[in-house]
Design a protein around this motif. Structure first.
Motif, PDB file in Angstrom:
ATOM      1  N   TRP A 161      -0.346 -14.369 -11.047  1.00 26.96           N
ATOM      2  CA  TRP A 161       0.037 -12.744 -11.082  1.00 26.96           C
ATOM      3  C   TRP A 161      -1.421 -12.264 -10.562  1.00 26.96           C
ATOM      4  O   TRP A 161      -1.544 -10.804 -10.238  1.00 26.96           O
ATOM      5  N   GLY A 162      -1.854 -12.587 -11.682  1.00 22.64           N
ATOM      6  CA  GLY A 162      -3.057 -11.449 -11.894  1.00 22.64           C
ATOM      7  C   GLY A 162      -3.842 -11.582 -10.432  1.00 22.64           C
ATOM      8  O   GLY A 162      -4.943 -11.177  -9.734  1.00 22.64           O
ATOM      9  N   ARG A 163      -3.930 -13.569  -9.974  1.00 26.84           N
ATOM     10  CA  ARG A 163      -5.136 -13.400  -8.504  1.00 26.84           C
ATOM     11  C   ARG A 163      -3.941 -12.734  -7.329  1.00 26.84           C
ATOM     12  O   ARG A 163      -4.929 -12.045  -6.530  1.00 26.84           O
ATOM     13  N   THR A 164      -2.383 -12.991  -7.267  1.00 21.93           N
ATOM     14  CA  THR A 164      -1.757 -11.725  -6.421  1.00 21.93           C
ATOM     15  C   THR A 164      -2.884 -10.123  -6.606  1.00 21.93           C
ATOM     16  O   THR A 164      -2.532  -9.808  -5.207  1.00 21.93           O
ATOM     17  N   LEU A 165      -2.482  -9.562  -7.374  1.00 21.69           N
ATOM     18  CA  LEU A 165      -2.982  -8.253  -7.065  1.00 21.69           C
ATOM     19  C   LEU A 165      -4.510  -8.622  -7.319  1.00 21.69           C
ATOM     20  O   LEU A 165      -4.310  -7.737  -6.527  1.00 21.69           O
ATOM     21  N   ARG A 166      -5.271  -9.095  -7.912  1.00 22.40           N
ATOM     22  CA  ARG A 166      -6.773  -8.886  -7.598  1.00 22.40           C
ATOM     23  C   ARG A 166      -7.205  -9.410  -6.052  1.00 22.40           C
ATOM     24  O   ARG A 166      -8.482  -9.039  -5.471  1.00 22.40           O
ATOM     25  N   ARG A 214      -5.435  -8.107  -3.001  1.00 18.90           N
ATOM     26  CA  ARG A 214      -5.095  -6.487  -2.924  1.00 18.90           C
ATOM     27  C   ARG A 214      -6.145  -5.881  -3.529  1.00 18.90           C
ATOM     28  O   ARG A 214      -6.250  -4.634  -2.903  1.00 18.90           O
ATOM     29  N   LEU A 215      -5.971  -5.369  -4.968  1.00 13.19           N
ATOM     30  CA  LEU A 215      -6.485  -4.294  -5.839  1.00 13.19           C
ATOM     31  C   LEU A 215      -7.911  -5.004  -6.363  1.00 13.19           C
ATOM     32  O   LEU A 215      -7.899  -5.690  -6.510  1.00 13.19           O
ATOM     33  N   LEU A 216      -8.837  -3.756  -5.894  1.00 11.30           N
ATOM     34  CA  LEU A 216      -9.820  -3.746  -6.842  1.00 11.30           C
ATOM     35  C   LEU A 216      -9.428  -4.451  -8.624  1.00 11.30           C
ATOM     36  O   LEU A 216      -8.968  -3.029  -9.156  1.00 11.30           O
ATOM     37  N   THR A 241       2.026   2.535  -6.991  1.00  9.22           N
ATOM     38  CA  THR A 241       1.265   1.576  -6.775  1.00  9.22           C
ATOM     39  C   THR A 241       1.753   0.719  -5.161  1.00  9.22           C
ATOM     40  O   THR A 241       0.942  -0.414  -4.868  1.00  9.22           O
ATOM     41  N   LEU A 242       2.757   0.316  -5.258  1.00 15.74           N
ATOM     42  CA  LEU A 242       3.251   0.070  -3.810  1.00 15.74           C
ATOM     43  C   LEU A 242       2.578  -0.325  -2.881  1.00 15.74           C
ATOM     44  O   LEU A 242       1.787  -0.443  -1.882  1.00 15.74           O
ATOM     45  N   ALA A 243       2.481   1.454  -3.035  1.00 20.73           N
ATOM     46  CA  ALA A 243       1.812   1.392  -1.229  1.00 20.73           C
ATOM     47  C   ALA A 243       0.548   1.097  -1.227  1.00 20.73           C
ATOM     48  O   ALA A 243      -0.214   0.556   0.040  1.00 20.73           O
ATOM     49  N   GLU A 244      -0.275   1.825  -2.317  1.00 24.18           N
ATOM     50  CA  GLU A 244      -1.540   1.417  -2.354  1.00 24.18           C
ATOM     51  C   GLU A 244      -1.949  -0.294  -1.798  1.00 24.18           C
ATOM     52  O   GLU A 244      -2.678  -0.595  -1.572  1.00 24.18           O
ATOM     53  N   TYR A 245      -0.617  -1.059  -3.240  1.00 31.24           N
ATOM     54  CA  TYR A 245      -0.936  -2.113  -2.402  1.00 31.24           C
ATOM     55  C   TYR A 245      -0.974  -2.766  -0.925  1.00 31.24           C
ATOM     56  O   TYR A 245      -1.571  -3.717  -0.824  1.00 31.24           O
ATOM     57  N   ALA A 246       0.059  -2.299  -0.840  1.00 32.64           N
ATOM     58  CA  ALA A 246       0.672  -2.894   0.968  1.00 32.64           C
ATOM     59  C   ALA A 246      -0.675  -2.311   1.600  1.00 32.64           C
ATOM     60  O   ALA A 246      -1.756  -2.644   2.580  1.00 32.64           O
ATOM     61  N   TRP A 247      -1.763  -0.457   1.344  1.00 30.59           N
ATOM     62  CA  TRP A 247      -2.729  -0.538   1.894  1.00 30.59           C
ATOM     63  C   TRP A 247      -4.471  -1.629   1.616  1.00 30.59           C
ATOM     64  O   TRP A 247      -4.597  -1.739   2.309  1.00 30.59           O
ATOM     65  N   SER A 276     -18.952  -4.531   4.666  1.00 33.89           N
ATOM     66  CA  SER A 276     -20.141  -4.238   5.663  1.00 33.89           C
ATOM     67  C   SER A 276     -20.154  -3.172   5.846  1.00 33.89           C
ATOM     68  O   SER A 276     -20.781  -2.720   7.095  1.00 33.89           O
ATOM     69  N   SER A 277     -19.273  -2.114   5.270  1.00 35.44           N
ATOM     70  CA  SER A 277     -19.326  -0.499   5.898  1.00 35.44           C
ATOM     71  C   SER A 277     -18.639  -0.376   5.193  1.00 35.44           C
ATOM     72  O   SER A 277     -18.248  -0.083   3.609  1.00 35.44           O
ATOM     73  N   TRP A 278     -18.783   1.699   4.877  1.00 37.83           N
ATOM     74  CA  TRP A 278     -18.283   1.958   3.963  1.00 37.83           C
ATOM     75  C   TRP A 278     -16.497   1.958   4.267  1.00 37.83           C
ATOM     76  O   TRP A 278     -16.201   1.951   3.254  1.00 37.83           O
ATOM     77  N   LYS A 279     -15.939   1.668   5.609  1.00 36.84           N
ATOM     78  CA  LYS A 279     -14.788   1.741   5.605  1.00 36.84           C
ATOM     79  C   LYS A 279     -14.214   0.642   4.623  1.00 36.84           C
ATOM     80  O   LYS A 279     -12.978   0.431   4.135  1.00 36.84           O
ATOM     81  N   THR A 280     -14.899  -0.401   4.733  1.00 41.10           N
ATOM     82  CA  THR A 280     -14.538  -1.719   3.856  1.00 41.10           C
ATOM     83  C   THR A 280     -15.264  -1.984   2.724  1.00 41.10           C
ATOM     84  O   THR A 280     -14.465  -2.962   2.041  1.00 41.10           O
ATOM     85  N   ASN A 281     -15.563  -0.897   2.619  1.00 39.46           N
ATOM     86  CA  ASN A 281     -16.003  -1.317   0.942  1.00 39.46           C
ATOM     87  C   ASN A 281     -15.210  -0.901  -0.114  1.00 39.46           C
ATOM     88  O   ASN A 281     -14.336   0.333   0.081  1.00 39.46           O
ATOM     89  N   PRO A 282     -14.932  -1.633  -0.973  1.00 40.98           N
ATOM     90  CA  PRO A 282     -13.602  -1.281  -2.212  1.00 40.98           C
ATOM     91  C   PRO A 282     -13.380  -0.969  -3.087  1.00 40.98           C
ATOM     92  O   PRO A 282     -12.321   0.260  -3.062  1.00 40.98           O
ATOM     93  N   TYR A 283     -14.406  -0.048  -3.814  1.00 42.92           N
ATOM     94  CA  TYR A 283     -14.853   1.563  -3.641  1.00 42.92           C
ATOM     95  C   TYR A 283     -14.712   2.557  -3.494  1.00 42.92           C
ATOM     96  O   TYR A 283     -14.003   3.232  -3.757  1.00 42.92           O
TER      97      TYR A 283
END
Length: 575
Positions: free
Chosen positions: A34-39, A41-43, A115-121, A134-141
């Motif tokens: 469960w945790g690996r699935t969330l991590r 896609r989500l920080l 939460t569901l929408a952010e997980y999809a994103w 690699s760029s600001w667009k791909t920076n997870p933060y």
């Protein structure tokens, strides 16, 4: 005993939830899956963008609307989207709320769907060959703490600017979350709606473990008449368009059946079919059939926009006419005019179903947002309010009945037998500076409660005006009542109704109950003469024209000789 019992009920909810989780965990044995699935896609496995956005909305309620001082009664009027000429309302409306219940409902819905929408994103890039940082667009933060909250603020402003006002609330963004989630997880979004219902149930169960209710007269506006349907639809269109565009870029589109079913069920569950019109006088008309047809049409357009078929649509080719032997063949038009020939590929070129669907969805969004522009470009009626309004800074407050609505009537429209020239009754609030005119409390709502408080204010200040109604129900007649306004211990009569004749006659004497500036009176008429007395206080009596009028609690009786009849009863209210 009841106070001691409440904690046990709350503990029962917690214990049941922990037990259910433990059993599911033991049966499923996730071992960290469960945790690996969330991590993945989500920080850190958390929807940070949604949480930051909800924190911002809560801060607006607490410190802009004054909810920190009065949780259940925030300042509402100045933070609605009244007009483009009132920027404060336009900027704050999408993030403000009308009550604590309104706020909690939107926060819970946004938590689940966001939460569901952010997980999809996803906080991590999904394209192959692209790495994080690699760029600001791909920076997870950046994606978690800037892009998602930025998109939320943009959606809130968009739904505020292009909604037919005066709207208020975060629900436009909630519907944008829902539309985005539908593009990725059509049926999962429907499950998420059930999850939001469960979350709301848990909140209410912990807040009020036990509720006692009894049948009572309650003033209530139809639930569908309180829905900002146009703003909800606009948010949904925005979320769907962005979601379908991103998913098409990723090359992973859902099946038409799943997508259409999800949108249809979502529209039905979230009352997108509630197309209605305000007729004034607290009367509304619901076009349920038309609304349902529009929801079905929306689902069809979404299926078209999400089509996986890339082959272009082309018009069928008509078969060539056979040549007639008796008529010689004519030279072709191109040979006679020396025109270049058209290639076969160009002749067969067409437009893909997805392109048509996207264009139609964009047209639908424009048709929904378009009417808001002329409406928001007008201001409130400049006609003075009737009576002697109470003034609090730039606000004016009064009570009136059967007057033309000064906000709805500004744009004169007649369509399908309906009109914007409507009448209203109740507590009227106006501010020329803020371009607002509204019936803050309707006549029937005040009739049910007897007392209301009108919250006024702006950035950094708040005030209020109290409204009081008192009245008598005349036997065989109408209600006779008066409305008073109070501000800073200054109380004034704002409205008195017409008098009413009582049906009973006492030895040939007619009794009329009237409301004057100094209180309620009885007019007793007999043989061409009229005598006036004030309605007595509780357990007291007065005499007029030989009739004794005695008040027992909330009932007024007329007595003469051996005759005793009830004339009127004092209004009672549900506080």
């Amino acid at each position: 005993m009841v106070t001691e019992w409440f904690p046990l009920q709350r503990l029962a909810v917690v214990a049941a939830a922990l037990l259910a989780f433990a059993i599911v965990y033991a049966v499923d044995r996730p071992r960290g899956a469960w945790g690996r699935t969330l991590r993945s896609r989500l920080l850190l496995g958390l929807p940070w963008g949604t949480l930051v956005s909800l924190g911002f909305v809560l801060l607006v309620y607490l410190f802009v609307q004054g909810g920190a001082e009065n949780w259940h009664n925030p300042v509402v009027l100045p933070f609605r989207a009244w007009s483009y000429f009132y920027p404060l309302g336009m900027v704050t409306a999408g993030f403000s709320h009308a009550s604590a219940g309104h706020l909690i409902g939107n926060l819970l819905g946004a938590l689940v769907l966001g939460t569901l929408a952010e997980y999809a994103w996803g906080h991590f890039p999904q394209s192959r060959g692209t790495s994080s940082f690699s760029s600001w667009k791909t920076n997870p933060y950046v994606r978690a703490f800037l892009i998602v909250p930025g998109a939320v603020i943009g959606a809130g402003l968009l739904t505020s600017l292009f909604s037919i006002g005066p709207v208020i609330g975060f629900s436009g963004v909630v519907f944008a979350f829902g539309g985005f989630a539908l593009a990725f997880y059509p049926l999962g979004t429907i499950v998420a709606l059930s999850a939001s219902t469960l979350v709301r149930l848990v909140y209410n169960a912990m807040r009020h473990p036990e509720l006692v209710a009894s049948a009572d007269w309650v003033y209530q506006t139809p639930s569908w008449a309180t829905i900002a349907i146009q703003g909800h639809a606009l948010g949904l269109f925005v979320g769907l368009l962005v979601g379908l565009y991103l998913r098409r870029r990723r090359g992973d589109l859902p099946s038409a059946l799943r997508l259409g079913t999800g949108v249809l069920l979502y529209g039905a569950a979230r009352s997108l079919w509630a197309v209605y019109w305000y007729r004034g006088g607290e009367t509304y008309v619901l076009y349920r059939a038309i609304g349902l047809a529009l929801v079905i049409l929306l689902a069809t357009l979404v299926v078209l926009a999400g089509a996986t078929r890339d082959e272009p649509l082309s018009m069928p080719t008509l078969p060539a006419m056979p040549s007639t032997p008796s008529i010689p063949a004519l030279p072709s038009v191109s040979s006679r005019l020396s025109l270049p020939s058209v290639s076969t590929s160009n002749a067969r070129s067409g437009t893909t179903p997805a392109a048509i669907g996207f264009v139609l969805l964009l047209m639908g969004a424009a048709m929904i947002a378009g009417p808001a522009i002329p409406v928001n470009l007008v201001t409130a009626d400049e006609e003075p309010l009737p009576g002697d309004p109470i003034e609090v800074r730039d606000y004016q407050v009064t009570y009136a009945e059967d007057i033309t609505d000064g906000m709805v009537d500004v744009i004169d429209v007649e369509l399908f037998g309906e009109t914007t020239t409507v009448e209203t009754s109740g507590v009227i609030v106006k501010s020329q500076e803020r371009h607002l005119w509204t019936t803050a409390v309707s006549k029937n709502r005040l009739r049910g409660s007897g007392q209301e408080r009108i919250g006024l204010g702006g950035l950094g200040w708040r005030d209020s005006v109290s409204v009081h109604r008192t009245g008598w129900q005349v036997v065989g007649g109408d209600r006779v009542y008066r409305v008073e306004l109070e501000h800073d211990e200054d109380r004034q009569v704002a409205f008195t109704s017409t008098g009413s004749h009582a049906q009973p006659r006492v030895d040939g004497r007619n009794v009329t109950v009237v409301s004057w500036a100094d209180g309620f009176h009885l007019l007793v008429a007999h043989d061409g003469g009229i005598e006036t007395v004030q309605i007595p206080e509780t357990n007291e009596s007065v005499e007029a024209m030989g009739v004794q009028f005695a008040r027992e609690e909330d009932d007024l009786f007329a007595e003469r000789g051996e005759t005793r009849v009830r004339i009127a009863a004092k209004e009672t209210y549900r506080r």
